[in-house]
Design a protein around this motif. Structure first.
Motif, PDB file in Angstrom:
ATOM      1  N   LEU A 213      -5.489  -8.852  12.349  1.00  0.00           N
ATOM      2  CA  LEU A 213      -6.198  -8.160  11.261  1.00  0.00           C
ATOM      3  C   LEU A 213      -5.299  -7.041  10.756  1.00  0.00           C
ATOM      4  O   LEU A 213      -4.763  -6.260  11.557  1.00  0.00           O
ATOM      5  CB  LEU A 213      -7.510  -7.556  11.766  1.00  0.00           C
ATOM      6  CG  LEU A 213      -8.143  -6.475  10.876  1.00  0.00           C
ATOM      7  CD1 LEU A 213      -8.674  -7.072   9.582  1.00  0.00           C
ATOM      8  CD2 LEU A 213      -9.245  -5.727  11.629  1.00  0.00           C
ATOM      9  N   VAL A 214      -5.144  -6.953   9.446  1.00  0.00           N
ATOM     10  CA  VAL A 214      -4.394  -5.855   8.825  1.00  0.00           C
ATOM     11  C   VAL A 214      -5.300  -5.101   7.875  1.00  0.00           C
ATOM     12  O   VAL A 214      -6.064  -5.712   7.111  1.00  0.00           O
ATOM     13  CB  VAL A 214      -3.149  -6.384   8.079  1.00  0.00           C
ATOM     14  CG1 VAL A 214      -2.684  -5.396   7.003  1.00  0.00           C
ATOM     15  CG2 VAL A 214      -2.016  -6.641   9.058  1.00  0.00           C
ATOM     16  N   LEU A 243      -8.775 -12.614  17.818  1.00  0.00           N
ATOM     17  CA  LEU A 243      -7.508 -12.096  17.302  1.00  0.00           C
ATOM     18  C   LEU A 243      -6.690 -11.421  18.397  1.00  0.00           C
ATOM     19  O   LEU A 243      -7.223 -10.917  19.386  1.00  0.00           O
ATOM     20  CB  LEU A 243      -7.777 -11.108  16.164  1.00  0.00           C
ATOM     21  CG  LEU A 243      -8.535 -11.660  14.955  1.00  0.00           C
ATOM     22  CD1 LEU A 243      -8.658 -10.600  13.873  1.00  0.00           C
ATOM     23  CD2 LEU A 243      -7.855 -12.907  14.408  1.00  0.00           C
ATOM     24  N   ALA A 244      -5.379 -11.401  18.163  1.00  0.00           N
ATOM     25  CA  ALA A 244      -4.461 -10.791  19.127  1.00  0.00           C
ATOM     26  C   ALA A 244      -4.315  -9.295  18.914  1.00  0.00           C
ATOM     27  O   ALA A 244      -3.943  -8.572  19.848  1.00  0.00           O
ATOM     28  CB  ALA A 244      -3.085 -11.455  19.037  1.00  0.00           C
ATOM     29  N   GLY A 245      -4.588  -8.822  17.689  1.00  0.00           N
ATOM     30  CA  GLY A 245      -4.415  -7.401  17.460  1.00  0.00           C
ATOM     31  C   GLY A 245      -4.791  -6.960  16.069  1.00  0.00           C
ATOM     32  O   GLY A 245      -5.199  -7.759  15.208  1.00  0.00           O
ATOM     33  N   ILE A 246      -4.624  -5.666  15.864  1.00  0.00           N
ATOM     34  CA  ILE A 246      -4.958  -5.009  14.597  1.00  0.00           C
ATOM     35  C   ILE A 246      -3.757  -4.205  14.142  1.00  0.00           C
ATOM     36  O   ILE A 246      -3.213  -3.395  14.911  1.00  0.00           O
ATOM     37  CB  ILE A 246      -6.166  -4.066  14.757  1.00  0.00           C
ATOM     38  CG1 ILE A 246      -7.417  -4.856  15.174  1.00  0.00           C
ATOM     39  CG2 ILE A 246      -6.435  -3.291  13.463  1.00  0.00           C
ATOM     40  CD1 ILE A 246      -8.602  -3.973  15.558  1.00  0.00           C
ATOM     41  N   GLY A 247      -3.337  -4.418  12.908  1.00  0.00           N
ATOM     42  CA  GLY A 247      -2.271  -3.625  12.317  1.00  0.00           C
ATOM     43  C   GLY A 247      -2.831  -2.757  11.203  1.00  0.00           C
ATOM     44  O   GLY A 247      -3.586  -3.239  10.356  1.00  0.00           O
ATOM     45  N   VAL A 248      -2.473  -1.481  11.217  1.00  0.00           N
ATOM     46  CA  VAL A 248      -2.890  -0.555  10.158  1.00  0.00           C
ATOM     47  C   VAL A 248      -1.655   0.144   9.616  1.00  0.00           C
ATOM     48  O   VAL A 248      -0.679   0.336  10.339  1.00  0.00           O
ATOM     49  CB  VAL A 248      -3.916   0.484  10.675  1.00  0.00           C
ATOM     50  CG1 VAL A 248      -5.237  -0.184  11.008  1.00  0.00           C
ATOM     51  CG2 VAL A 248      -3.377   1.233  11.884  1.00  0.00           C
ATOM     52  N   GLU A 249      -1.708   0.506   8.357  1.00  0.00           N
ATOM     53  CA  GLU A 249      -0.557   1.184   7.758  1.00  0.00           C
ATOM     54  C   GLU A 249      -0.424   2.589   8.330  1.00  0.00           C
ATOM     55  O   GLU A 249      -1.346   3.400   8.233  1.00  0.00           O
ATOM     56  CB  GLU A 249      -0.705   1.253   6.242  1.00  0.00           C
ATOM     57  CG  GLU A 249       0.519   1.854   5.559  1.00  0.00           C
ATOM     58  CD  GLU A 249       0.412   1.850   4.049  1.00  0.00           C
ATOM     59  OE1 GLU A 249       0.538   2.942   3.458  1.00  0.00           O
ATOM     60  OE2 GLU A 249       0.192   0.762   3.478  1.00  0.00           O
ATOM     61  N   ALA A 250       0.705   2.866   8.934  1.00  0.00           N
ATOM     62  CA  ALA A 250       0.945   4.190   9.509  1.00  0.00           C
ATOM     63  C   ALA A 250       0.881   5.250   8.418  1.00  0.00           C
ATOM     64  O   ALA A 250       1.527   5.127   7.376  1.00  0.00           O
ATOM     65  CB  ALA A 250       2.312   4.224  10.190  1.00  0.00           C
ATOM     66  N   GLY A 251       0.072   6.281   8.651  1.00  0.00           N
ATOM     67  CA  GLY A 251      -0.093   7.341   7.666  1.00  0.00           C
ATOM     68  C   GLY A 251      -0.971   6.960   6.495  1.00  0.00           C
ATOM     69  O   GLY A 251      -1.172   7.771   5.590  1.00  0.00           O
ATOM     70  N   GLY A 252      -1.540   5.747   6.502  1.00  0.00           N
ATOM     71  CA  GLY A 252      -2.352   5.290   5.379  1.00  0.00           C
ATOM     72  C   GLY A 252      -3.685   4.719   5.788  1.00  0.00           C
ATOM     73  O   GLY A 252      -4.338   4.041   5.000  1.00  0.00           O
ATOM     74  N   ALA A 253      -4.083   4.962   7.040  1.00  0.00           N
ATOM     75  CA  ALA A 253      -5.366   4.462   7.529  1.00  0.00           C
ATOM     76  C   ALA A 253      -5.925   5.453   8.541  1.00  0.00           C
ATOM     77  O   ALA A 253      -5.174   6.203   9.175  1.00  0.00           O
ATOM     78  CB  ALA A 253      -5.208   3.083   8.168  1.00  0.00           C
ATOM     79  N   LEU A 254      -7.238   5.441   8.668  1.00  0.00           N
ATOM     80  CA  LEU A 254      -7.921   6.355   9.581  1.00  0.00           C
ATOM     81  C   LEU A 254      -8.410   5.594  10.810  1.00  0.00           C
ATOM     82  O   LEU A 254      -8.870   4.458  10.706  1.00  0.00           O
ATOM     83  CB  LEU A 254      -9.112   7.014   8.886  1.00  0.00           C
ATOM     84  CG  LEU A 254      -8.827   7.733   7.576  1.00  0.00           C
ATOM     85  CD1 LEU A 254     -10.129   8.239   6.951  1.00  0.00           C
ATOM     86  CD2 LEU A 254      -7.863   8.893   7.784  1.00  0.00           C
ATOM     87  N   MET A 255      -8.308   6.249  11.972  1.00  0.00           N
ATOM     88  CA  MET A 255      -8.779   5.670  13.223  1.00  0.00           C
ATOM     89  C   MET A 255      -9.827   6.609  13.810  1.00  0.00           C
ATOM     90  O   MET A 255      -9.509   7.723  14.239  1.00  0.00           O
ATOM     91  CB  MET A 255      -7.622   5.462  14.194  1.00  0.00           C
ATOM     92  CG  MET A 255      -6.509   4.583  13.640  1.00  0.00           C
ATOM     93  SD  MET A 255      -5.143   4.336  14.808  1.00  0.00           S
ATOM     94  CE  MET A 255      -5.922   3.238  15.999  1.00  0.00           C
ATOM     95  N   LEU A 256     -11.080   6.160  13.806  1.00  0.00           N
ATOM     96  CA  LEU A 256     -12.174   6.992  14.300  1.00  0.00           C
ATOM     97  C   LEU A 256     -12.279   6.885  15.818  1.00  0.00           C
ATOM     98  O   LEU A 256     -12.299   5.783  16.360  1.00  0.00           O
ATOM     99  CB  LEU A 256     -13.489   6.566  13.657  1.00  0.00           C
ATOM    100  CG  LEU A 256     -13.583   6.761  12.141  1.00  0.00           C
ATOM    101  CD1 LEU A 256     -14.883   6.181  11.607  1.00  0.00           C
ATOM    102  CD2 LEU A 256     -13.486   8.228  11.785  1.00  0.00           C
ATOM    103  N   ASN A 257     -12.330   8.046  16.480  1.00  0.00           N
ATOM    104  CA  ASN A 257     -12.406   8.085  17.940  1.00  0.00           C
ATOM    105  C   ASN A 257     -11.284   7.244  18.545  1.00  0.00           C
ATOM    106  O   ASN A 257     -11.516   6.278  19.277  1.00  0.00           O
ATOM    107  CB  ASN A 257     -13.775   7.593  18.433  1.00  0.00           C
ATOM    108  CG  ASN A 257     -14.044   8.003  19.869  1.00  0.00           C
ATOM    109  OD1 ASN A 257     -13.156   8.508  20.575  1.00  0.00           O
ATOM    110  ND2 ASN A 257     -15.265   7.766  20.334  1.00  0.00           N
TER     111      ASN A 257
END
Length: 283
Positions: A213-214, A243-257
């Motif tokens: 997931l991206v 799914l094997a994992g989650i990719g988020v854009e560094a500096g462009g996405a929020l991670m809650l808790n």
């Protein structure tokens, strides 16, 4: 004297996290909960409930509370504009809102940002209100992604960028180079639930995870209002979809808790990874 943060809040964990942080850092907060989208957890903070069409009331209440910085956060569905109860300023703004709404959510959000800026507020992004929510670069949690998983991440990043440019969504799922799902108005959680219903032949499963997931910002979006957000539920739904994992854009996405996200990802055997903003261009 420090001016309290103005928070126009919808549903979800993000506005709660921002309110908690504003109090913890000593700034304080004044929360305007949008009618029909009130989170009961926010009732403990100074503020009130306002209608979506009461633009003048929102401005007046924020000014009376001494707010200068203003942040929009939380989930709000696009309303039926014909049913909105408007005050005078809301009615004056409606023709422009209707015009821009036809161009997509981002254009609509820009109208709101501009209106509050014209009235003297400094509209900031959620990441400015709570900097520790921003996703870092590189491996965040779980096993390191394999070469094929990094390749899936690159494809998903490119697809997300393309769909985002059309103001469609911020997320995509790719497995073995095959696009399994693209987010639209249903949101990431429902997209992942759809993936979990696909045949296991084209996706992973517990014990044999495949696919990524991206989530990344739309190239055209107003980042001060709508950065992509992930949380523990995102991890759990990605796991349920095999799914094997989650990719988020560094500096462009929020991670809650984030600590809880990291712990849950490690427990379920998923990776969390912050990819560079140019990843899609490299794919």
């Amino acid at each position: 004297m420090v001016s309290p943060l103005g928070l126009i809040a919808g549903l979800g964990d993000l506005p709660v996290a921002i309110a908690e942080n504003a109090v913890a850092t000593g700034q304080g907060v004044h929360v305007l909960r949008l009618k029909g989208f009130e989170d009961p957890r926010l009732a403990a903070y100074p503020g009130s409930v306002v209608g979506l069409g009461e633009v003048g009331a929102v401005i007046s209440r924020l000014k009376s509370a001494g707010c200068r910085d203003l942040v929009f956060a939380g989930n709000v569905s696009r309303p039926n504009f014909a049913d909105l109860k408007l005050d005078l300023k809301g009615a004056a703004l409606l023709p422009k809102v209707l015009s821009e709404a036809r161009r997509g959510d981002d254009a609509l959000l820009r109208v709101l940002v501009n209106e509050f800026e014209k009235n003297g507020f400094n509209v900031i992004g959620s990441e400015q209100a709570h900097a520790s929510l921003l996703a870092p670069a590189g491996l965040i949690a779980g096993p390191a992604p394999s070469g094929s998983e990094l390749s899936d991440m690159a494809v998903a990043a490119r697809v997300s960028s393309a769909s985002g440019a059309l103001d469609i969504g911020q997320a995509c799922v790719v497995c073995d180079g095959l696009v399994l799902a693209v987010e639209a108005q249903e949101g990431t959680d429902e997209m992942l639930r759809r993936c979990a219903m696909l045949p296991e032949a084209i996706r992973g499963r517990a014990g044999a995870r495949r696919g990524v997931l991206v989530k990344r910002p739309k190239p055209v979006q107003e980042r001060r209002i709508d950065l992509p957000t992930t949380g523990v539920s995102t991890v759990e739904l990605a796991a349920a979809a095999g799914l094997a994992g989650i990719g988020v854009e560094a500096g462009g996405a929020l991670m809650l808790n984030r600590p809880a996200m990291e712990a849950r990802a490690s427990e379920l055997g998923l990776f969390l990874y912050g990819f560079p903003p140019d990843l899609g261009a490299q794919a």
